[in-house]
Each structure stands twice: as C-alpha cells, then as structure tokens.
Enzyme design. Structure first.
Site, PDB file in Angstrom:
ATOM      1  CG  HIS A  47      -1.667   3.409  10.824  1.00 48.00           C
ATOM      2  ND1 HIS A  47      -2.965   3.077  10.825  1.00 48.00           N
ATOM      3  CD2 HIS A  47      -0.894   2.057  10.476  1.00 48.00           C
ATOM      4  CE1 HIS A  47      -3.065   1.595  10.611  1.00 48.00           C
ATOM      5  NE2 HIS A  47      -1.828   1.190  10.523  1.00 48.00           N
TER       6      HIS A  47
ATOM      7  CD  GLU B 207       6.212  -1.718   9.320  1.00 47.15           C
ATOM      8  OE1 GLU B 207       7.044  -2.364   9.854  1.00 47.15           O
ATOM      9  OE2 GLU B 207       5.370  -2.054   8.328  1.00 47.15           O
TER      10      GLU B 207
END
Ligand SMILES: CC(C)(COP(=O)(O)OP(=O)(O)OC[C@H]1O[C@@H](n2cnc3c(N)ncnc32)[C@H](O)[C@@H]1OP(=O)(O)O)[C@@H](O)C(=O)NCCC(=O)NCCS
Length: 372
Positions: free
Chosen positions: A255, A308
């Site tokens: 991320h 996710e």
C-alpha cells in the site's frame, strides 16, 4: 515554489479534507473523526454515507429521510435501461457500470454537484449491477424494494430472494469499510474533474475508470485468481517464490500509505475466518508466505496485507461472483467520491500541477521529403 518531481506524487498533499484520514504509520482510518472500527460493526452504509456527505451522524429523522430518498431513487432512467440492454452480455461489469452511470448523466449536463445528485447516483449503482447480472444469466430483472436497506436491496435485486441478516450485515460492514479512504487514486481523479467545475457524473465516471485498475480496486478478483493458481497450502511457498522471480506482484499486499496492517483488512480477516473457512485456510497461509517474502526482499520497506486480500473471501461468502467484486467496491466508494466532489466544489481551485519537461532540446521540423 517547489519544483521537485515526485513519482506517483508520493507524500504530496493534493487537498485539504475533513472527510477521512488515513494514518499509515499507525494503521488508523478515520471518517469525520470516527475510527473505522467503531463504525464498521454497527453502522449501516446509509448512516456512514450521511456522515461523509454531511459531516455528522444522522439522527433518526435524518436517517429515515436519507433511507427513503435512496429507496425512491433506485430506478434507472429509460436511456440507462436501453444502454444496459444494448451492452454485450460478456462485458466486464465494471465497464458496464462506467458506461451506464455515464448514460444516466446525460440528463445532468453541467449541473452543479449537490447532495441530492450524490444520493441519486449512489442509489443507482446496485440497480445497474443487479440488472446487468440478471440479464447475463438470462433472468428477468427484479424490481427494487423500498422497504429494504441499501445492502439488503442490492442482494435482493441480484438474487431475487432475500439474504439472511448475517449476510446483509456482512455486506453493510464491507460497504462501510470501503466507503472512503483519503486521497486514493480514484478520489483524486474525481476531485481533479470536480475542480474544472464539471458535473458530478463526469467525476464518478472518471473515478470508476481509476478504480478499475489492479493497482487500486481491481485487485480482489485477482486475489481469487492467484489463490486458485496456488491451489494448496503446500504450493504457496514454491508458487510465490517463483512468481516473484517472474516479477509478479502479490495481489492484496502493499500500500502507498499503510506501512502496518490495514485496519480494514483486520476486520475483514476476522469476518473471512468466520464466514469462509475454506478460503481462509489457504489465504492465511498465502498471507504468511507473502509477508515473509516481501520482508526478505525489502526489510527496509514494510509491506503488509491490504484491504483487498480478505475482501475477496468476504465477498465470495456473501455470494457475489468475482467479476462483481470491484463494482461492489465502487458501490461503496461512490459515497466517498461524491462527498469529495461536494467538498472540492465548495472550496474550489482548479487542480493543475506542473510537469517536468525531459524531451529533446528545441529543434526545427524537417520537411516530410527529407525525413529518412
Ligand atoms: C498497492 C501498490 C500499487 C502500491 O504501490 P507503491 O506505493 O508504488 O509501492 P511501494 O513504493 O510501497 O513499493 C514498491 C516496491 O515494493 C514491491 N511491492 C509492492 N507491493 C508488492 C506486492 N504486492 N507484491 C510484490 N512486491 C510488491 C514492488 O515490487 C516495488 O519493489 P521494487 O522497487 O523493487 O520494484 C502495490 O503495492 C501493488 O501493486 N500491490 C498489489 C496490488 C494490490 O493489492 N492493489 C490493491 C491496493 S489497495
């Protein structure tokens, strides 16, 4: 004025916002001052959408008002229904969503973004997806039910039957968790478009396009595909080491902002363990292996599990097909996108950064006949 190019605009502040804050160092996500874990378990998507749009949690009357407004705006325009019928059945639902939202917008022209338009757009996303899903499967579309909440109605329109309260709650929690996330790529896209004084639908269409990519919201179906390829817990390590040699990125990891465990992933992981034990058994082994390999490769740059990874297991347990994972993400994020568009419009200055020219020195064009 600073003129340093920063790839990916990492660390650059592109807007001031009161809507949400991603504290990457401490793994905290806050919506309008509320920590996400405090909202996720109890709040409905409607309450959180209201919070993002208006800045405070609704009282009973305000919530009833919003619920009613969402419920009465679920119908599509005739042009949108025609567009849905015209699209090929094997189209990617994310492309369908982008196209039909755009068709809905032809009526808006350059309308100034308003909360009422945000509600209308948010109400229409599940209808677009469910109508297309049923058409893909040769099923008659199911009419929305005004007495059902946003999450329950989405599942009703997809499946033609009511889902259990546990499944509806799980979808509500998912929608709350994904409703906003600071200056992510799709929200930034929406704000850039808003800054030109364009209309809300144009902002949403751009945002859907940005969300679609696997580096952003396109990852959860790719998570399922990677898990399917890996197949067994024993195969996790050999497959993943080989994948890295081939330059493959592990879907659901890494991320830009979080350097610790994504707080949303923590909640989704617990839900996934409860709701989808088969997925969890393989996924948790893959997760351990991914984190080990990513740490070995870059000990100085912590990478962790992102939202996710376990989203995929939760959405699968809810019963949604994997092609509908990213559009369902969009159905949550539309609340955040539209809140940001309203905020941008209220304090607007056109977003127009500079580029650093690295092309050739000035030169004269050679006539066509003299070019080799
Ligand atoms: C999310 C993502 C786009 C962030 O990209 P970013 O901010 O540029 O990433 P970082 O600067 O932290 O790290 C880049 C480095 O880490 C590696 N890296 C980052 N995520 C990785 C992953 N999921 N698998 C393997 N390596 C990864 C990259 O290969 C790169 O290494 P290099 O410099 O040797 O090429 C990236 O982590 C990614 O592609 N993840 C997989 C897709 C995904 O899950 N997307 C959903 C995001 S919510």
């Amino acid at each position: 004025m600073s003129s340093t190019y920063v790839p990916g605009l990492e660390g650059i502040i592109g807007a001031q916002t009161a809507i949400s804050h991603v504290d990457g160092a401490n793994g905290r996500l806050v919506y309008q001052g509320y920590v996400i874990a405090d909202l996720a378990e109890e709040m409905s998507f409607e309450e959180v959408a209201f919070l993002l749009w208006k800045g405070h949690l609704p009282n009973r009357d305000e919530l009833d008002g919003l619920t009613k407004e969402l419920a009465t705006n679920r119908e599509l325009t005739p042009a949108a229904r025609m567009a849905l019928d015209a699209l090929p059945k094997d189209a990617d639902p994310m492309d369908v969503l982008r196209s039909v939202v755009s068709v809905q917008g032809v009526e808006h022209r350059l309308a100034k973004p308003t909360a009422a338009l945000a509600i209308h757009a948010t109400a229409s996303f599940p209808t677009i997806l469910a109508t297309f899903y049923r058409r893909q499967h040769g099923l008659e579309p199911v009419q929305p039910r005004p007495e059902l909440g946003h999450a329950a109605n989405y599942l009703w329109m997809m499946n033609g039957k009511e889902s259990s309260p546990e499944i509806v709650r799980a979808l509500d929690t998912y929608l709350v968790l994904l409703a906003d996330h600071g200056m992510n790529a799709s929200t930034f896209t929406a704000r850039v478009i808003a800054s030109t004084e364009s209309d809300l639908i144009s902002c949403l269409v751009g945002a859907i396009g940005a969300l679609k990519g696997p580096a952003h919201g396109g990852a959860p179906s790719a998570v399922i595909e990677q898990l399917e390829e890996i197949g067994t817990a024993e195969n996790a390590e050999p497959w993943m080491r080989d994948a890295r040699k081939r330059g493959v990125r592990f879907m659901g990891f890494g991320h830009r902002v979080y350097r610790v465990y994504d707080p949303r992933a923590k909640i989704l992981k617990a839900m996934c363990e409860r709701m989808n034990p088969k997925f969890y058994a393989l996924a948790s082994r893959v997760e351990q292996t991914a984190l080990t390999i990513l740490h070995e490769e870059h000990p100085e740059r912590p990478q962790s599990t992102n939202v996710e990874f376990y989203s995929a297991g939760v959405l699968q347990a809810i019963g949604l097909p994997k092609e509908y994972f990213t559009p369902t993400f969009a159905s949550a994020r539309v609340a955040g996108w539209s809140a940001h568009v309203l905020e941008q419009a209220a304090h607007n200055r056109i977003i127009r950064p500079q580029s650093e020219y690295i092309g050739p020195e000035p030169r004269k064009p050679v006539p066509l006949a003299d070019r080799g």
